[in-house]
Design a protein around this motif. Sequence first.
Motif, PDB file in Angstrom:
ATOM      1  N   THR A  58       1.029  -1.293  -0.128  1.00 18.22           N
ATOM      2  CA  THR A  58      -0.004  -0.217   0.129  1.00 18.22           C
ATOM      3  C   THR A  58       0.865   1.168   0.039  1.00 18.22           C
ATOM      4  OG1 THR A  58      -1.817  -1.160   1.285  1.00 18.22           O
ATOM      5  CG2 THR A  58      -1.911   1.108   1.017  1.00 18.22           C
ATOM      6  N   GLY A  59       1.833   1.393   1.030  1.00 21.01           N
ATOM      7  CA  GLY A  59       2.814   2.444   0.953  1.00 21.01           C
ATOM      8  C   GLY A  59       3.395   2.697  -0.418  1.00 21.01           C
ATOM      9  N   LEU A  60       3.990   1.259  -0.848  1.00 22.62           N
ATOM     10  CA  LEU A  60       4.807   1.546  -2.067  1.00 22.62           C
ATOM     11  C   LEU A  60       3.717   2.097  -3.383  1.00 22.62           C
ATOM     12  CD1 LEU A  60       7.014  -1.546  -2.148  1.00 22.62           C
ATOM     13  CD2 LEU A  60       7.684   0.954  -1.431  1.00 22.62           C
ATOM     14  N   TRP A  61       2.583   1.730  -3.369  1.00 22.13           N
ATOM     15  CA  TRP A  61       1.611   2.250  -4.500  1.00 22.13           C
ATOM     16  C   TRP A  61       1.521   3.718  -4.201  1.00 22.13           C
ATOM     17  CZ3 TRP A  61       0.163   1.055  -9.085  1.00 22.13           C
ATOM     18  CH2 TRP A  61       0.005  -0.383  -9.355  1.00 22.13           C
ATOM     19  N   ASP A  62       1.539   4.302  -2.846  1.00 20.92           N
ATOM     20  CA  ASP A  62       1.375   5.497  -2.762  1.00 20.92           C
ATOM     21  C   ASP A  62       2.537   6.161  -3.273  1.00 20.92           C
ATOM     22  OD1 ASP A  62       0.349   8.026  -1.062  1.00 20.92           O
ATOM     23  OD2 ASP A  62       2.530   7.789  -0.531  1.00 20.92           O
ATOM     24  N   ALA A  63       3.649   5.779  -3.111  1.00 21.13           N
ATOM     25  CA  ALA A  63       5.015   6.361  -3.632  1.00 21.13           C
ATOM     26  C   ALA A  63       4.903   6.267  -5.354  1.00 21.13           C
ATOM     27  CB  ALA A  63       6.372   5.557  -3.091  1.00 21.13           C
ATOM     28  N   HIS A  64       4.432   5.142  -5.630  1.00 18.98           N
ATOM     29  CA  HIS A  64       4.437   5.031  -7.203  1.00 18.98           C
ATOM     30  C   HIS A  64       3.524   6.149  -7.724  1.00 18.98           C
ATOM     31  CE1 HIS A  64       4.712   2.867 -10.934  1.00 18.98           C
ATOM     32  NE2 HIS A  64       3.266   2.727 -10.972  1.00 18.98           N
ATOM     33  N   VAL A  65       2.168   6.327  -7.270  1.00 18.69           N
ATOM     34  CA  VAL A  65       1.416   6.970  -8.053  1.00 18.69           C
ATOM     35  C   VAL A  65       1.878   8.486  -7.891  1.00 18.69           C
ATOM     36  CG1 VAL A  65      -0.249   5.400  -8.177  1.00 18.69           C
ATOM     37  CG2 VAL A  65      -0.543   7.030  -6.147  1.00 18.69           C
ATOM     38  N   ASP A  66       2.370   8.903  -6.782  1.00 18.55           N
ATOM     39  CA  ASP A  66       2.893  10.059  -6.598  1.00 18.55           C
ATOM     40  C   ASP A  66       4.287  10.660  -6.861  1.00 18.55           C
ATOM     41  OD1 ASP A  66       0.248  10.788  -5.579  1.00 18.55           O
ATOM     42  OD2 ASP A  66       0.812  11.015  -3.349  1.00 18.55           O
ATOM     43  N   THR A  76      -3.124  26.763  -6.051  1.00 19.49           N
ATOM     44  CA  THR A  76      -2.478  25.316  -5.934  1.00 19.49           C
ATOM     45  C   THR A  76      -3.522  24.145  -6.266  1.00 19.49           C
ATOM     46  OG1 THR A  76      -2.518  24.851  -3.740  1.00 19.49           O
ATOM     47  CG2 THR A  76      -0.910  26.385  -4.634  1.00 19.49           C
ATOM     48  N   THR A  77      -3.018  22.964  -6.522  1.00 16.73           N
ATOM     49  CA  THR A  77      -3.758  21.975  -6.397  1.00 16.73           C
ATOM     50  C   THR A  77      -3.788  21.536  -4.881  1.00 16.73           C
ATOM     51  OG1 THR A  77      -1.792  20.430  -6.711  1.00 16.73           O
ATOM     52  CG2 THR A  77      -3.128  21.088  -8.733  1.00 16.73           C
ATOM     53  N   PHE A  78      -4.416  20.513  -4.360  1.00 21.93           N
ATOM     54  CA  PHE A  78      -4.430  20.155  -2.879  1.00 21.93           C
ATOM     55  C   PHE A  78      -3.035  19.708  -2.741  1.00 21.93           C
ATOM     56  CE2 PHE A  78      -6.429  17.894   0.719  1.00 21.93           C
ATOM     57  CZ  PHE A  78      -6.157  18.505   1.763  1.00 21.93           C
ATOM     58  N   LYS A  79      -2.373  18.689  -3.452  1.00 26.95           N
ATOM     59  CA  LYS A  79      -1.164  18.154  -3.399  1.00 26.95           C
ATOM     60  C   LYS A  79      -0.014  19.014  -3.125  1.00 26.95           C
ATOM     61  CE  LYS A  79      -0.054  14.482  -5.458  1.00 26.95           C
ATOM     62  NZ  LYS A  79       0.402  13.700  -6.787  1.00 26.95           N
ATOM     63  N   ALA A  80      -0.289  20.401  -3.718  1.00 19.72           N
ATOM     64  CA  ALA A  80       0.876  21.414  -3.778  1.00 19.72           C
ATOM     65  C   ALA A  80       0.333  22.433  -2.714  1.00 19.72           C
ATOM     66  CB  ALA A  80       0.772  22.248  -5.370  1.00 19.72           C
ATOM     67  N   LEU A  99       2.714  17.629   2.899  1.00 20.71           N
ATOM     68  CA  LEU A  99       2.801  16.243   2.530  1.00 20.71           C
ATOM     69  C   LEU A  99       1.343  15.168   2.576  1.00 20.71           C
ATOM     70  CD1 LEU A  99       6.503  15.112   3.631  1.00 20.71           C
ATOM     71  CD2 LEU A  99       5.759  16.028   1.470  1.00 20.71           C
ATOM     72  N   MET A 100       0.884  14.623   1.287  1.00 21.60           N
ATOM     73  CA  MET A 100      -0.254  13.939   1.654  1.00 21.60           C
ATOM     74  C   MET A 100      -0.120  12.677   0.715  1.00 21.60           C
ATOM     75  SD  MET A 100      -2.746  16.199  -0.326  1.00 21.60           S
ATOM     76  CE  MET A 100      -2.384  17.699   0.573  1.00 21.60           C
ATOM     77  N   SER A 101      -1.069  11.698   0.703  1.00 19.17           N
ATOM     78  CA  SER A 101      -1.061  10.708  -0.099  1.00 19.17           C
ATOM     79  C   SER A 101      -2.231  11.088  -1.157  1.00 19.17           C
ATOM     80  CB  SER A 101      -1.674   9.299   0.605  1.00 19.17           C
ATOM     81  OG  SER A 101      -2.137   8.372  -0.077  1.00 19.17           O
ATOM     82  N   GLY A 102      -1.461  11.498  -2.235  1.00 21.97           N
ATOM     83  CA  GLY A 102      -2.264  12.237  -3.340  1.00 21.97           C
ATOM     84  C   GLY A 102      -3.194  11.276  -3.970  1.00 21.97           C
ATOM     85  N   TYR A 103      -2.714  10.842  -5.206  1.00 18.02           N
ATOM     86  CA  TYR A 103      -3.524   9.959  -5.908  1.00 18.02           C
ATOM     87  C   TYR A 103      -3.968   8.457  -5.429  1.00 18.02           C
ATOM     88  CZ  TYR A 103      -2.968  12.829 -10.384  1.00 18.02           C
ATOM     89  OH  TYR A 103      -3.154  13.738 -11.284  1.00 18.02           O
ATOM     90  N   LEU A 104      -3.371   7.937  -4.544  1.00 20.63           N
ATOM     91  CA  LEU A 104      -3.647   6.774  -3.890  1.00 20.63           C
ATOM     92  C   LEU A 104      -4.863   7.037  -2.820  1.00 20.63           C
ATOM     93  CD1 LEU A 104      -3.375   3.364  -4.103  1.00 20.63           C
ATOM     94  CD2 LEU A 104      -1.919   4.067  -1.882  1.00 20.63           C
ATOM     95  N   GLY A 105      -4.663   8.151  -2.285  1.00 19.80           N
ATOM     96  CA  GLY A 105      -5.573   8.704  -1.186  1.00 19.80           C
ATOM     97  C   GLY A 105      -5.925   7.621   0.024  1.00 19.80           C
ATOM     98  N   SER A 106      -4.614   7.220   0.567  1.00 21.48           N
ATOM     99  CA  SER A 106      -4.782   6.129   1.612  1.00 21.48           C
ATOM    100  C   SER A 106      -4.657   6.670   2.906  1.00 21.48           C
ATOM    101  CB  SER A 106      -3.461   5.102   1.394  1.00 21.48           C
ATOM    102  OG  SER A 106      -3.470   4.267   2.415  1.00 21.48           O
ATOM    103  N   ILE A 107      -6.002   6.202   3.707  1.00 23.88           N
ATOM    104  CA  ILE A 107      -6.003   6.315   5.102  1.00 23.88           C
ATOM    105  C   ILE A 107      -4.792   5.668   5.746  1.00 23.88           C
ATOM    106  CG2 ILE A 107      -7.486   4.558   5.521  1.00 23.88           C
ATOM    107  CD1 ILE A 107      -9.266   6.158   7.454  1.00 23.88           C
ATOM    108  N   GLY A 108      -4.453   6.500   6.721  1.00 24.63           N
ATOM    109  CA  GLY A 108      -3.276   5.846   7.694  1.00 24.63           C
ATOM    110  C   GLY A 108      -1.889   6.457   7.188  1.00 24.63           C
ATOM    111  N   PHE A 109      -1.822   7.235   6.244  1.00 21.53           N
ATOM    112  CA  PHE A 109      -0.554   7.857   5.772  1.00 21.53           C
ATOM    113  C   PHE A 109      -0.151   8.773   6.864  1.00 21.53           C
ATOM    114  CE2 PHE A 109       1.370  11.644   3.638  1.00 21.53           C
ATOM    115  CZ  PHE A 109       2.214  10.786   2.767  1.00 21.53           C
ATOM    116  N   GLY A 110      -0.752   9.695   7.441  1.00 22.34           N
ATOM    117  CA  GLY A 110      -0.477  10.799   8.134  1.00 22.34           C
ATOM    118  C   GLY A 110       0.597  10.693   9.128  1.00 22.34           C
ATOM    119  N   PHE A 111       0.515  10.103  10.296  1.00 21.27           N
ATOM    120  CA  PHE A 111       1.565   9.690  11.121  1.00 21.27           C
ATOM    121  C   PHE A 111       2.693   8.839  10.775  1.00 21.27           C
ATOM    122  CE2 PHE A 111       3.704   8.034  14.852  1.00 21.27           C
ATOM    123  CZ  PHE A 111       3.966   9.225  15.551  1.00 21.27           C
TER     124      PHE A 111
END
Length: 661
Positions: free
Chosen positions: A204-212, A353-357, A523-535
Amino acid sequence: MMLGSDELEWIKVGNADELPQGRVKTVTARTVSLCLSHFDGKFAAMDNHCPHQGGPLGEGSIEEGTDEKCWIRCPWHGWDFDPLTGISPGGHQNSGQQIYPTKIEDGEVFVGLEPEPAHVRTTMDVMAETMVNWGVKRVFGMVGHSNLGLADSLRRRTLDGELDYIGIRHEGAGAFAASAYGKLTGRPAALLTIAGPGATNLLTGLWDAHVDRAPVLALTGQVQTQVFGPGTFQDIDLAAAFDAVAPFSQTVLSTSDHGELMALACKKAIDSSHVSHLIFPDDVQTLPSDKPAKSSAGRLGEEHIRPSVEAKTKAIKLLNDAKRPIIIVGHGAQGSRDEIIAIAETLGAPVLTTFKAKGLIGDDHPNAAGVLGRSGTPIASWFMNECDLILALGTSFANHTGIDRSKPIIQVDYDRTQLGKFHPVTLPIWSEIGTFCNEIGEAAERHPDAADQVGELASRWDIWRAEKARRLTEEGDNGVHSAAIFAALSEAAPDDAIICVDVGNNTYSFGRYFVTKRNQRVLMSGYLGSIGFGFPAAMGAWAATQDFDEFKGRKIISVSGDGGFGQYPMDFTTAVKHSMDITHILLHNKELGKITKEQKSGEFTVWETGLHNPSFAAFAKLCGGHGQKVTKSEDLSEVIAKALSADGPAIVEVMADAELI
């Protein structure tokens, strides 16, 4: 040749009274695992690994055999060994288990070992040294049975001060931490896991890195090569599992060019801003090697892609002819803040800005128009509707942002595949963002009849501030309003804070209400939008402040709901262990609020979104951190200030109204 007693190194392995007569236990002398037994009034130590499958004899027992003799019995498959001689009655091993000399002095048990031999350089040493040569500074991971050879080489680099290691509690948290580290720094952190579930927990975390587009280096253990395929314990096809998420994924073999393989993995992660993955079979990790590590010298090209002369000429004409130009910046424009602000000031153009920016330009800047889209403000939407030209820098035109495609658009991106990806644009330009802005800025000028958009911005911000103040009056007895939470955090957060945001209603509220300042970074989980990213992301950002001078001393803040923090709560103890300076703002509304809202808006019955939670402030204290609960808006500023000044990690638990977002 047997060494004399005075030539051995005698190492204490315990106290005599800790091991009763007729018992065994596992002890360690240096790095040697031993089965220590107390039998027939004598202490003895033998190699702890059963010759059958390596079972831990020290976890077995002393049992009476059919011949009325007592034996140490392996707990895995019942092989027996004489407690004092190591001889097996079944002929399992002709020479028996290796026996080590023991002695008792002043009630303490010592085992004699020969002087430690010099370390034999291994294939893993070559690969770990290559990682260091390519600039990898940080490893997040979990040491386990199928990565011990690799882990030992990483340990050596850590002891030499060339790497820093953070042992995490869940591999998923480590993957999010590495993703955030890559998003912030543009450099890969490494992830260390075992085979099977340790590796799959990364996905899951690697997909977050991949899409962002965040560089990450995943290093996963694997079963021995001789048992690939039949379905042995923890044997899964990791190459197939990681194929879609890691553009570079290779298995390390005994015949590999080990330094070159690691060099390619690092190069792919850095050049492409993607995930690289290496699979390490257990038996390959301890092979000796006399090969040198590989360097990055001469293998990384120029980062600045310049616009063509023709594209630059067309862009300058479009910008100079526009009376109401706006600039929309996305995540791909990170790192070009100063260049973007300079051209915006030249043109008198609002910067959306976009939300990711969010935070790329502080909301306190005269040209800032805030976030555009579902997580944004009416300010940005108004200026997009009124504009006659859009300069889109490093943005991908996601539906969430909602850029008006009918407007004339100049799109600039360093990734050529993003240009006109979903629809035609007026002028697509392949260029690094900062380079483009610098070159355009030399000839760009404000139209003589241009509208006073900077003055309009000030008026629009006044309208939005009044609206936020009105919303604060809606607060009742069901919890604190999100507008109040982020107003207090906006005031308290340092001008250069790095803020990691989770997914959920707290995210939308942060986008609307948090006012960025100066050099803050979000910093955020942009395209994946995964809950649990924050901490976990905050842990990665904190690691970056330790590894790179440009981030040193910057405060790390994270934001989540109770659902998001509940994904990886035990890694708060990781933050405590490493004294991470992280302040976590937790909106506690006892539900998955975003899903509740979607069920209601879709005319579904609200179902299974309620949460049963502990007191997160009390949890923080139990873990050894700072924790404090807020139930009233008027207490926010004081509690947040205390948390920001606390030593180590802190949680501010805000009892929030799920309806007031």
